[in-house]
Design a protein around this motif. Structure first.
Motif, PDB file in Angstrom:
ATOM      1  N   THR A  19      -2.479   1.270  11.087  1.00 35.95           N
ATOM      2  CA  THR A  19      -1.150   1.480  10.486  1.00 35.95           C
ATOM      3  C   THR A  19      -0.663   2.879  10.847  1.00 35.95           C
ATOM      4  O   THR A  19      -1.456   3.786  11.118  1.00 35.95           O
ATOM      5  N   ARG A  64      12.201  12.579   2.179  1.00 37.38           N
ATOM      6  CA  ARG A  64      12.595  12.026   3.476  1.00 37.38           C
ATOM      7  C   ARG A  64      13.873  11.208   3.277  1.00 37.38           C
ATOM      8  O   ARG A  64      13.968  10.435   2.342  1.00 37.38           O
ATOM      9  N   HIS A 103       3.168   7.992   8.737  1.00 37.27           N
ATOM     10  CA  HIS A 103       3.960   9.228   8.634  1.00 37.27           C
ATOM     11  C   HIS A 103       4.973   9.154   7.482  1.00 37.27           C
ATOM     12  O   HIS A 103       5.690   8.166   7.319  1.00 37.27           O
ATOM     13  N   ARG A 158      11.058   1.605   3.297  1.00 33.71           N
ATOM     14  CA  ARG A 158      11.630   2.431   4.350  1.00 33.71           C
ATOM     15  C   ARG A 158      10.599   2.722   5.450  1.00 33.71           C
ATOM     16  O   ARG A 158       9.450   3.057   5.161  1.00 33.71           O
ATOM     17  N   ASN A 159      11.053   2.559   6.674  1.00 28.68           N
ATOM     18  CA  ASN A 159      10.203   2.855   7.836  1.00 28.68           C
ATOM     19  C   ASN A 159       8.932   2.010   7.849  1.00 28.68           C
ATOM     20  O   ASN A 159       7.868   2.472   8.226  1.00 28.68           O
ATOM     21  N   CYS A 195       4.263   2.543   0.577  1.00 33.80           N
ATOM     22  CA  CYS A 195       4.432   3.889  -0.005  1.00 33.80           C
ATOM     23  C   CYS A 195       3.649   4.949   0.745  1.00 33.80           C
ATOM     24  O   CYS A 195       3.820   6.142   0.483  1.00 33.80           O
ATOM     25  N   ILE A 213       2.162  -6.542  11.975  1.00 32.20           N
ATOM     26  CA  ILE A 213       2.460  -5.360  12.798  1.00 32.20           C
ATOM     27  C   ILE A 213       2.351  -5.731  14.283  1.00 32.20           C
ATOM     28  O   ILE A 213       1.342  -6.293  14.713  1.00 32.20           O
ATOM     29  N   LEU A 231      -1.014  -4.049  -1.550  1.00 38.74           N
ATOM     30  CA  LEU A 231      -0.228  -5.261  -1.353  1.00 38.74           C
ATOM     31  C   LEU A 231       0.165  -5.392   0.113  1.00 38.74           C
ATOM     32  O   LEU A 231       0.673  -4.447   0.711  1.00 38.74           O
ATOM     33  N   VAL A 269      -4.519   5.312   2.501  1.00 37.82           N
ATOM     34  CA  VAL A 269      -3.328   6.059   2.070  1.00 37.82           C
ATOM     35  C   VAL A 269      -3.028   5.787   0.595  1.00 37.82           C
ATOM     36  O   VAL A 269      -2.575   6.667  -0.131  1.00 37.82           O
ATOM     37  N   ILE A 322      -0.509  -1.627   2.280  1.00 37.38           N
ATOM     38  CA  ILE A 322      -1.615  -2.472   2.767  1.00 37.38           C
ATOM     39  C   ILE A 322      -2.846  -1.608   3.074  1.00 37.38           C
ATOM     40  O   ILE A 322      -3.976  -2.095   3.059  1.00 37.38           O
ATOM     41  N   ASP A 323      -2.625  -0.329   3.343  1.00 32.98           N
ATOM     42  CA  ASP A 323      -3.677   0.575   3.809  1.00 32.98           C
ATOM     43  C   ASP A 323      -4.351   1.228   2.590  1.00 32.98           C
ATOM     44  O   ASP A 323      -3.719   2.011   1.873  1.00 32.98           O
TER      45      ASP A 323
HETATM   46  C1  SAM Z   1       5.663   5.000   8.312  1.00 36.81           C
HETATM   47  S1  SAM Z   1       5.000   4.609   6.739  1.00 36.81           S
HETATM   48  C2  SAM Z   1       6.452   4.768   5.708  1.00 36.81           C
HETATM   49  C3  SAM Z   1       6.185   5.494   4.407  1.00 36.81           C
HETATM   50  C4  SAM Z   1       7.402   5.697   3.511  1.00 36.81           C
HETATM   51  N1  SAM Z   1       7.950   4.429   3.091  1.00 36.81           N
HETATM   52  C5  SAM Z   1       8.437   6.542   4.182  1.00 36.81           C
HETATM   53  O1  SAM Z   1       9.473   6.023   4.617  1.00 36.81           O
HETATM   54  O2  SAM Z   1       8.224   7.757   4.304  1.00 36.81           O
HETATM   55  C6  SAM Z   1       4.779   2.829   6.830  1.00 36.81           C
HETATM   56  C7  SAM Z   1       3.804   2.280   5.819  1.00 36.81           C
HETATM   57  O3  SAM Z   1       3.904   0.854   5.800  1.00 36.81           O
HETATM   58  C8  SAM Z   1       2.614   0.329   5.584  1.00 36.81           C
HETATM   59  N2  SAM Z   1       2.553  -1.077   6.054  1.00 36.81           N
HETATM   60  C9  SAM Z   1       2.548  -1.536   7.322  1.00 36.81           C
HETATM   61  N3  SAM Z   1       2.433  -2.875   7.353  1.00 36.81           N
HETATM   62  C10 SAM Z   1       2.359  -3.276   6.051  1.00 36.81           C
HETATM   63  C11 SAM Z   1       2.219  -4.551   5.425  1.00 36.81           C
HETATM   64  N4  SAM Z   1       2.118  -5.685   6.124  1.00 36.81           N
HETATM   65  N5  SAM Z   1       2.175  -4.589   4.069  1.00 36.81           N
HETATM   66  C12 SAM Z   1       2.275  -3.444   3.347  1.00 36.81           C
HETATM   67  N6  SAM Z   1       2.399  -2.210   3.878  1.00 36.81           N
HETATM   68  C13 SAM Z   1       2.443  -2.124   5.222  1.00 36.81           C
HETATM   69  C14 SAM Z   1       1.706   1.257   6.375  1.00 36.81           C
HETATM   70  O4  SAM Z   1       0.370   1.212   5.936  1.00 36.81           O
HETATM   71  C15 SAM Z   1       2.360   2.614   6.144  1.00 36.81           C
HETATM   72  O5  SAM Z   1       1.755   3.347   5.112  1.00 36.81           O
END
Ligand code: SAM
Length: 293
Positions: A84, A92, A87, A232-233, A127, A34, A214, A163, A159-160
């Protein structure tokens, strides 16, 4: 003129020197990929100040000492959880779920008629609190309704760990659930017996989900390939190189006829990774069975 650092020293609860901020930004980049730019300084301060208070630490320097010390590994998880961005919401970018219902499910049914394969594996990578994988599950359950003998599962990873626990619990504020179309809401959500303004995902829907922590930037233990991957996102927080590597790795996890779904601002553009566009931020393997957009 006073610098931001001076302000930290004079008026803030905790002092965060520029060097402290840079070390924290580097740590989150090294572990989670990140990217945290200078403009996120305030956000880093406010999210971590809570943690410093919890730990009774005097300043960010002491927090960095903790990250380096005996509790470093566990603290790194707290750091990642705090920084992290999670949202999300139900349905969505709903065109993705329309595509699953109107293109992928009919394709999988036709495929089953020719090869007898009634097993489907879908991955929701990043997720968050679960709105994405449960929306997928509702879409699948409706589209597969009445078709016995199918084994379909959605792997929900993030990863979080905070959540992910929320996702596993499958319990949401009634207001958030209201946004779900009535035909799904009545079928797949139950009011909480405590009447505390929350609703829970039904056990039967949840039985199609598997939850795992993961890190997309570490090794992936999965042995199977997927019929669809949703990420996504998530890549919006990564740099171009990490994103390119990730797309290649996703491609390696896709069955020949699988699709990859990215967020609205994450189109592959020139960086195709040998994937072609088959819909708005929907990608399939080049030369595969799905028509290009
Ligand atoms: C903005 S949310 C998107 C949630 C969903 N996919 C959506 O589009 O509504 C981004 C998610 O990516 C996860 N994330 C960020 N870096 C990551 C990584 N290196 N490995 C796994 N998850 C990660 C964050 O913890 C967060 O929950």
């Amino acid at each position: 003129m006073r610098t931001a650092t001076d302000l930290d020293r004079g008026e803030r609860e905790f002092s965060m020197r520029d060097a402290d901020f840079r070390i924290i930004a580097q740590a989150i980049y090294d572990h989670a990929g990140i990217v945290i730019g200078d403009h996120k300084r305030e956000l880093v301060y406010s999210r971590l100040a809570r943690r410093l208070r919890e730990l009774g630490l005097p300043d960010f320097k002491a927090y960095l000492d903790r990250l380096e010390g005996a509790f470093g590994d566990a603290e790194r998880n707290h750091l990642i959880n705090a920084l992290t961005t999670n949202h999300t919401n139900f349905f969505r970018e709903s065109h993705h779920f329309d595509y699953v219902r109107s293109h992928l499910v009919p394709h999988w049914k036709r495929r089953a008629q020719s090869d007898g394969n009634r097993k489907l594996r879908i991955w929701s990578a990043g997720c968050s609190t679960g709105e994405e994988p449960y929306t997928l599950a509702m879409t699948m359950a409706e589209a597969m309704d009445g078709l016995g003998g199918w084994d379909w599962k959605i792997l929900a990873t993030d990863i979080d760990t905070n959540v992910l626990n929320h996702c596993r619990e499958g319990r949401y504020e009634r207001e958030a659930v209201k946004a779900i179309p009535a035909q799904y809401r009545t079928k797949f959500f139950r009011s909480s017996s405590r009447d505390d303004g929350h609703m829970s995902v039904s056990a039967s829907l949840k039985s199609h989900l598997v939850f795992n922590r993961l890190n997309l930037h570490a090794a992936w233990p999965m042995k199977v390939k997927f019929d669809a991957i949703f990420c996504r996102n998530v890549t919006i927080y990564f740099d171009a190189e990490s994103k390119r590597t990730l797309i290649q790795r996703f491609r390696g996890m896709m069955k020949e006829d699988a699709c990859l779904f990215l967020g609205h601002s994450e189109s592959l553009l020139g960086d195709s990774g040998h994937l072609k566009s088959v819909g708005r931020t929907i990608y399939a393997r080049e030369g595969g069975v799905h028509d290009g957009a």
